[in-house]
Design a protein around this motif. Sequence first.
Motif, PDB file in Angstrom:
ATOM      1  N   ASP A 117       0.825  -1.210   0.000  1.00  8.44           N
ATOM      2  CA  ASP A 117       0.000   0.000   0.000  1.00  8.44           C
ATOM      3  C   ASP A 117       0.858   1.258   0.000  1.00  8.44           C
ATOM      4  N   ASP A 118       1.821   1.290  -0.921  1.00  9.28           N
ATOM      5  CA  ASP A 118       2.638   2.497  -1.046  1.00  9.28           C
ATOM      6  C   ASP A 118       2.707   2.903  -2.506  1.00  9.28           C
ATOM      7  N   GLN A 119       2.784   4.194  -2.753  1.00  8.23           N
ATOM      8  CA  GLN A 119       2.677   4.722  -4.109  1.00  8.23           C
ATOM      9  C   GLN A 119       3.802   4.253  -5.005  1.00  8.23           C
ATOM     10  N   ALA A 120       5.027   4.130  -4.470  1.00 14.44           N
ATOM     11  CA  ALA A 120       6.153   3.721  -5.302  1.00 14.44           C
ATOM     12  C   ALA A 120       5.931   2.327  -5.875  1.00 14.44           C
ATOM     13  N   TRP A 121       5.475   1.404  -5.033  1.00 12.34           N
ATOM     14  CA  TRP A 121       5.217   0.031  -5.502  1.00 12.34           C
ATOM     15  C   TRP A 121       4.106   0.036  -6.539  1.00 12.34           C
ATOM     16  N   LEU A 122       3.033   0.758  -6.243  1.00 12.15           N
ATOM     17  CA  LEU A 122       1.901   0.808  -7.158  1.00 12.15           C
ATOM     18  C   LEU A 122       2.281   1.463  -8.480  1.00 12.15           C
ATOM     19  N   ASP A 123       3.080   2.511  -8.424  1.00 11.83           N
ATOM     20  CA  ASP A 123       3.566   3.174  -9.633  1.00 11.83           C
ATOM     21  C   ASP A 123       4.281   2.176 -10.540  1.00 11.83           C
ATOM     22  N   GLU A 142       1.230   4.947 -22.682  1.00  4.29           N
ATOM     23  CA  GLU A 142       2.061   4.866 -21.487  1.00  4.29           C
ATOM     24  C   GLU A 142       1.399   5.631 -20.360  1.00  4.29           C
ATOM     25  N   VAL A 143       1.692   5.206 -19.136  1.00  4.42           N
ATOM     26  CA  VAL A 143       1.116   5.874 -17.978  1.00  4.42           C
ATOM     27  C   VAL A 143       1.438   7.365 -17.993  1.00  4.42           C
ATOM     28  N   SER A 144       2.631   7.708 -18.457  1.00  2.00           N
ATOM     29  CA  SER A 144       3.047   9.108 -18.489  1.00  2.00           C
ATOM     30  C   SER A 144       2.268   9.947 -19.491  1.00  2.00           C
ATOM     31  N   ASP A 145       1.464   9.293 -20.338  1.00  2.00           N
ATOM     32  CA  ASP A 145       0.630  10.043 -21.279  1.00  2.00           C
ATOM     33  C   ASP A 145      -0.498  10.780 -20.566  1.00  2.00           C
ATOM     34  N   ALA A 146      -0.861  10.309 -19.395  1.00  2.00           N
ATOM     35  CA  ALA A 146      -1.920  10.959 -18.619  1.00  2.00           C
ATOM     36  C   ALA A 146      -1.305  11.980 -17.666  1.00  2.00           C
ATOM     37  N   PRO A 147      -2.053  13.018 -17.301  1.00  2.00           N
ATOM     38  CA  PRO A 147      -1.515  14.021 -16.357  1.00  2.00           C
ATOM     39  C   PRO A 147      -1.136  13.362 -15.021  1.00  2.00           C
ATOM     40  N   ARG A 148       0.030  13.749 -14.504  1.00  2.00           N
ATOM     41  CA  ARG A 148       0.506  13.127 -13.285  1.00  2.00           C
ATOM     42  C   ARG A 148      -0.465  13.292 -12.103  1.00  2.00           C
ATOM     43  N   TYR A 150      -3.607  13.344 -12.145  1.00  2.00           N
ATOM     44  CA  TYR A 150      -4.696  12.395 -12.369  1.00  2.00           C
ATOM     45  C   TYR A 150      -4.247  10.976 -11.995  1.00  2.00           C
ATOM     46  N   ILE A 151      -3.040  10.597 -12.424  1.00  2.00           N
ATOM     47  CA  ILE A 151      -2.516   9.266 -12.090  1.00  2.00           C
ATOM     48  C   ILE A 151      -2.399   9.106 -10.577  1.00  2.00           C
ATOM     49  N   GLU A 152      -1.903  10.125  -9.899  1.00  2.00           N
ATOM     50  CA  GLU A 152      -1.768  10.049  -8.443  1.00  2.00           C
ATOM     51  C   GLU A 152      -3.117   9.886  -7.763  1.00  2.00           C
ATOM     52  N   GLY A 157      -6.705   5.258  -5.106  1.00  2.00           N
ATOM     53  CA  GLY A 157      -7.913   4.441  -5.079  1.00  2.00           C
ATOM     54  C   GLY A 157      -7.672   2.955  -5.221  1.00  2.00           C
ATOM     55  N   ILE A 158      -6.394   2.523  -5.214  1.00  2.00           N
ATOM     56  CA  ILE A 158      -6.089   1.101  -5.364  1.00  2.00           C
ATOM     57  C   ILE A 158      -5.111   0.638  -4.292  1.00  2.00           C
TER      58      ILE A 158
END
Length: 209
Positions: A117-123, A142-148, A150-152, A157-158
Motif C-alpha cells: 500500500d505504497d505509491q512507489a510500488w503501485l507506480d 504509457e502511464v506518463s501520457d496521462a496528467p501526473r 490524475y494518475i496520483e 484508489g487502489i
Amino acid sequence: MYQPAHHREDRLEVQHDLIEMHPFGLLISTGTDGLLANGLPFLLQRREGEFGRLQVHLARANPQWRGLHGQDVLVVFQGPLTYVTPAFYETKRETGKVVPTWNYVMVQARGTAQVRDDQAWLDTQIAALTDRHEAARAEPWEVSDAPRPYIESQLRGIVGIEIDIRQIEGKWKVSQNRPEADRAGVAQGLAEAHPDMAAVVRRYGNLED
C-alpha cells in the motif's frame, strides 16, 4: 485440484507461459463472512522466488484486500476450454461407448499474500502491467501520457497485492486419454470454432507433423 497423471503439466515454463497468455486470474481468499473471489489482471515475475511472483492491484473499495496480508491464497488461471461432443470420436462409430466431456487448460498457484500500500510500488506495478499489455500496439499508451495529478489520484484508489508462489499446478485436460483416432477427430472437429484448443489437442496428442 483433481489431477489424473495423464493430465498433469509440471513444467514450470509451460505453466508460466499460460499465466502470461491468460493473465486474468481468479484470486480466492477467506474473509470475515467466508470465501471471497475476484477476477483480476495479474503480472508474473518469473524469476522471483522458486516458482515466480504474482503482482496485482485491486480497488481500495474492494473488501477483499482487508485482512489479506499474510493469508494463504489461491489464484486460478484458465486457458482455452470447450465442450467436446462424442460426435468427434471414431469410437462413437465403432462401439457407441462414448460420452460428452470438456477440454480445458488450467493453472492453480498458491502462496501467501502481502499487501503493498505504497505509491512507489503501485507506480511500478501499474507501469509494468501497462507496458506488458500495450507492447503489441503500434503506438503504445504509457502511464506518463496521462496528467501526473490524475494518475496520483487513481493510485490513491487502489491497493497492491504481491504473492510469492509456493505451490503451482498445471492441468491440461485435452483428450490425451482418448485413442489416437479420437484425438485426431477432436482436433479436426474443433479446428474452425476453437483453433486454440485444437492446436493444444494436436500438440499433447502427438498429432503434429
